[in-house]
Design a protein around this motif. Sequence first.
Motif, PDB file in Angstrom:
ATOM      1  N   ARG A 106       0.856  -1.180   0.000  1.00  0.00           N
ATOM      2  CA  ARG A 106       0.000   0.000   0.000  1.00  0.00           C
ATOM      3  C   ARG A 106       0.898   1.238   0.000  1.00  0.00           C
ATOM      4  N   VAL A 107       0.323   2.390  -0.143  1.00  0.00           N
ATOM      5  CA  VAL A 107       1.130   3.620  -0.138  1.00  0.00           C
ATOM      6  C   VAL A 107       1.980   3.694   1.121  1.00  0.00           C
ATOM      7  N   ASP A 108       1.408   3.303   2.260  1.00  0.00           N
ATOM      8  CA  ASP A 108       2.140   3.406   3.521  1.00  0.00           C
ATOM      9  C   ASP A 108       3.014   2.189   3.815  1.00  0.00           C
ATOM     10  N   SER A 109       3.260   1.342   2.795  1.00  0.00           N
ATOM     11  CA  SER A 109       4.187   0.216   2.964  1.00  0.00           C
ATOM     12  C   SER A 109       5.642   0.649   2.834  1.00  0.00           C
ATOM     13  N   PHE A 110       5.862   1.903   2.409  1.00  0.00           N
ATOM     14  CA  PHE A 110       7.219   2.370   2.137  1.00  0.00           C
ATOM     15  C   PHE A 110       7.539   3.635   2.917  1.00  0.00           C
ATOM     16  N   ALA A 111       8.843   3.809   3.169  1.00  0.00           N
ATOM     17  CA  ALA A 111       9.385   5.087   3.606  1.00  0.00           C
ATOM     18  C   ALA A 111      10.007   5.732   2.371  1.00  0.00           C
ATOM     19  N   TYR A 112       9.540   6.916   2.014  1.00  0.00           N
ATOM     20  CA  TYR A 112       9.976   7.581   0.785  1.00  0.00           C
ATOM     21  C   TYR A 112      11.138   8.512   1.110  1.00  0.00           C
ATOM     22  N   ALA A 113      12.324   8.152   0.608  1.00  0.00           N
ATOM     23  CA  ALA A 113      13.547   8.847   1.015  1.00  0.00           C
ATOM     24  C   ALA A 113      13.842  10.085   0.195  1.00  0.00           C
ATOM     25  N   GLY A 114      13.286  10.196  -1.009  1.00  0.00           N
ATOM     26  CA  GLY A 114      13.532  11.388  -1.812  1.00  0.00           C
ATOM     27  C   GLY A 114      13.266  11.159  -3.280  1.00  0.00           C
ATOM     28  N   LEU A 115      12.702  12.168  -3.929  1.00  0.00           N
ATOM     29  CA  LEU A 115      12.515  12.137  -5.380  1.00  0.00           C
ATOM     30  C   LEU A 115      13.777  12.676  -6.037  1.00  0.00           C
ATOM     31  N   LEU A 116      14.128  12.133  -7.208  1.00  0.00           N
ATOM     32  CA  LEU A 116      15.355  12.565  -7.884  1.00  0.00           C
ATOM     33  C   LEU A 116      15.100  13.133  -9.276  1.00  0.00           C
ATOM     34  N   THR A 117      14.174  12.552 -10.048  1.00  0.00           N
ATOM     35  CA  THR A 117      13.964  13.020 -11.423  1.00  0.00           C
ATOM     36  C   THR A 117      12.469  13.140 -11.722  1.00  0.00           C
ATOM     37  N   ASP A 118      12.160  13.956 -12.715  1.00  0.00           N
ATOM     38  CA  ASP A 118      10.780  14.134 -13.179  1.00  0.00           C
ATOM     39  C   ASP A 118      10.850  14.613 -14.620  1.00  0.00           C
ATOM     40  N   GLU A 119      10.494  13.727 -15.559  1.00  0.00           N
ATOM     41  CA  GLU A 119      10.712  14.014 -16.977  1.00  0.00           C
ATOM     42  C   GLU A 119       9.427  14.014 -17.786  1.00  0.00           C
ATOM     43  N   VAL A 286      16.466  16.502 -13.584  1.00  0.00           N
ATOM     44  CA  VAL A 286      16.573  16.353 -12.136  1.00  0.00           C
ATOM     45  C   VAL A 286      15.523  17.226 -11.443  1.00  0.00           C
ATOM     46  N   ARG A 287      14.822  16.628 -10.501  1.00  0.00           N
ATOM     47  CA  ARG A 287      13.879  17.362  -9.648  1.00  0.00           C
ATOM     48  C   ARG A 287      13.907  16.723  -8.273  1.00  0.00           C
ATOM     49  N   TYR A 288      14.624  17.327  -7.361  1.00  0.00           N
ATOM     50  CA  TYR A 288      14.788  16.734  -6.037  1.00  0.00           C
ATOM     51  C   TYR A 288      13.628  17.119  -5.118  1.00  0.00           C
ATOM     52  N   MET A 289      13.164  16.143  -4.348  1.00  0.00           N
ATOM     53  CA  MET A 289      12.252  16.383  -3.223  1.00  0.00           C
ATOM     54  C   MET A 289      12.807  15.658  -2.011  1.00  0.00           C
ATOM     55  N   ASP A 290      12.752  16.298  -0.852  1.00  0.00           N
ATOM     56  CA  ASP A 290      13.163  15.630   0.364  1.00  0.00           C
ATOM     57  C   ASP A 290      12.071  14.649   0.811  1.00  0.00           C
ATOM     58  N   ARG A 291      12.331  13.968   1.927  1.00  0.00           N
ATOM     59  CA  ARG A 291      11.408  12.904   2.343  1.00  0.00           C
ATOM     60  C   ARG A 291       9.983  13.415   2.596  1.00  0.00           C
ATOM     61  N   PRO A 292       9.789  14.490   3.389  1.00  0.00           N
ATOM     62  CA  PRO A 292       8.409  14.931   3.622  1.00  0.00           C
ATOM     63  C   PRO A 292       7.706  15.373   2.342  1.00  0.00           C
ATOM     64  N   THR A 293       8.440  16.062   1.479  1.00  0.00           N
ATOM     65  CA  THR A 293       7.824  16.549   0.242  1.00  0.00           C
ATOM     66  C   THR A 293       7.461  15.398  -0.677  1.00  0.00           C
ATOM     67  N   MET A 294       8.351  14.399  -0.790  1.00  0.00           N
ATOM     68  CA  MET A 294       8.034  13.246  -1.622  1.00  0.00           C
ATOM     69  C   MET A 294       6.858  12.467  -1.037  1.00  0.00           C
ATOM     70  N   THR A 295       6.810  12.315   0.266  1.00  0.00           N
ATOM     71  CA  THR A 295       5.705  11.591   0.892  1.00  0.00           C
ATOM     72  C   THR A 295       4.370  12.260   0.580  1.00  0.00           C
ATOM     73  N   SER A 296       4.335  13.587   0.659  1.00  0.00           N
ATOM     74  CA  SER A 296       3.113  14.320   0.308  1.00  0.00           C
ATOM     75  C   SER A 296       2.776  14.147  -1.162  1.00  0.00           C
ATOM     76  N   PHE A 297       3.806  14.170  -2.010  1.00  0.00           N
ATOM     77  CA  PHE A 297       3.619  13.978  -3.450  1.00  0.00           C
ATOM     78  C   PHE A 297       2.986  12.615  -3.733  1.00  0.00           C
ATOM     79  N   VAL A 298       3.467  11.564  -3.070  1.00  0.00           N
ATOM     80  CA  VAL A 298       2.936  10.219  -3.289  1.00  0.00           C
ATOM     81  C   VAL A 298       1.460  10.160  -2.887  1.00  0.00           C
ATOM     82  N   ARG A 299       1.124  10.744  -1.764  1.00  0.00           N
ATOM     83  CA  ARG A 299      -0.264  10.723  -1.309  1.00  0.00           C
ATOM     84  C   ARG A 299      -1.177  11.504  -2.266  1.00  0.00           C
ATOM     85  N   GLU A 300      -0.671  12.611  -2.779  1.00  0.00           N
ATOM     86  CA  GLU A 300      -1.449  13.383  -3.752  1.00  0.00           C
ATOM     87  C   GLU A 300      -1.657  12.581  -5.031  1.00  0.00           C
TER      88      GLU A 300
END
Length: 316
Positions: A106-119, A286-300
């Motif tokens: 599920r979405v909450d099965s992972f800890a999201y450490a950071g986004l790196l790219t967005d193309e 390259v598009r970096y997101m830190d852990r909290p930002t990536m976690t919010s992105f995944v939920r959205e």
Amino acid sequence: MTMKRRVLVGGALSLPALSASAQDRPVQIYVGFAPGGNIDLAARMAAPFLEKHLGGTQIIVVNKPGAGGMLMLNEVSAAAPDGRHVALVSFPALVTALYDNTPRYRVDSFAYAGLLTDEPYTVFVGNETPYRSLRDLVEAARAAPETVTIAGAGVGGAPHLAMMAIERAAGVKFTWVPTQGAGQAVQLVQGGHVAGSISTVSLTVRAHQQGTLRIVAIMERERWDKAPDLPTGIEQGIDVAAGSARGFALPVATPAPIIARWEEAIRRTAQDPEFRAITDRDFLVVRYMDRPTMTSFVREQAETYRRIWATSPWKQ
């Protein structure tokens, strides 16, 4: 147009060791698609820099293709939480499988450490096809519904949904040919087995410039200054924009200090001048997101595609 890139800079973190039981084993970065595709290439491009910023920890890239990446995600979600099992996750594939399949994660099965790219995606065809534009491709599908074949990684992943967006915008119907990865889709296009495909700029722009395939549209709102000859779909009357974001996820039970170590290594990789030079050369955005930002992105993302699935399911 300059492709928007976001680099979020955090404070320095201490880098604790991985779990003692895993000290001498390499880290495995799992890719849920076959070798040679855009996600696989992104993993292999980032791996040496993550090794450096993890303090020399050896990293190997492991391909686990199947079910649009779902098999790999099932495996990593259940892996030992020791920092040695890391998924390079792509979006929206991680969340779309929640609705069109029965994954064990599920979405909450992972800890999201950071986004790196967005193309952004491109729509491309074989050189032997008669299509010179996205409009040509659309008109062929309008004249003969479901006869124009478009290949891409999996069912319900970002390329498939991008094709469906074109269908909705143009009022036409293609035939989707699922593959085990973007690399296989490119081979089908170049071999004349399908009319076209959809994949990211990092996989296709160089090939377009070398003349081994023909890009007929970039799925972005404006032309890209790194490849200004590529027309957008919007210019051709097809109002679509789509792409694929990628980041790193670990089993949710992974201890917080290990997640912090990964977050810092991803941030340092995103800012590394040598990495940025390589990504610029090879059209990796390259598009970096830190852990909290990536976690919010995944939920959205999960909520966005839940709503889409409710009204326009991409799989019967």
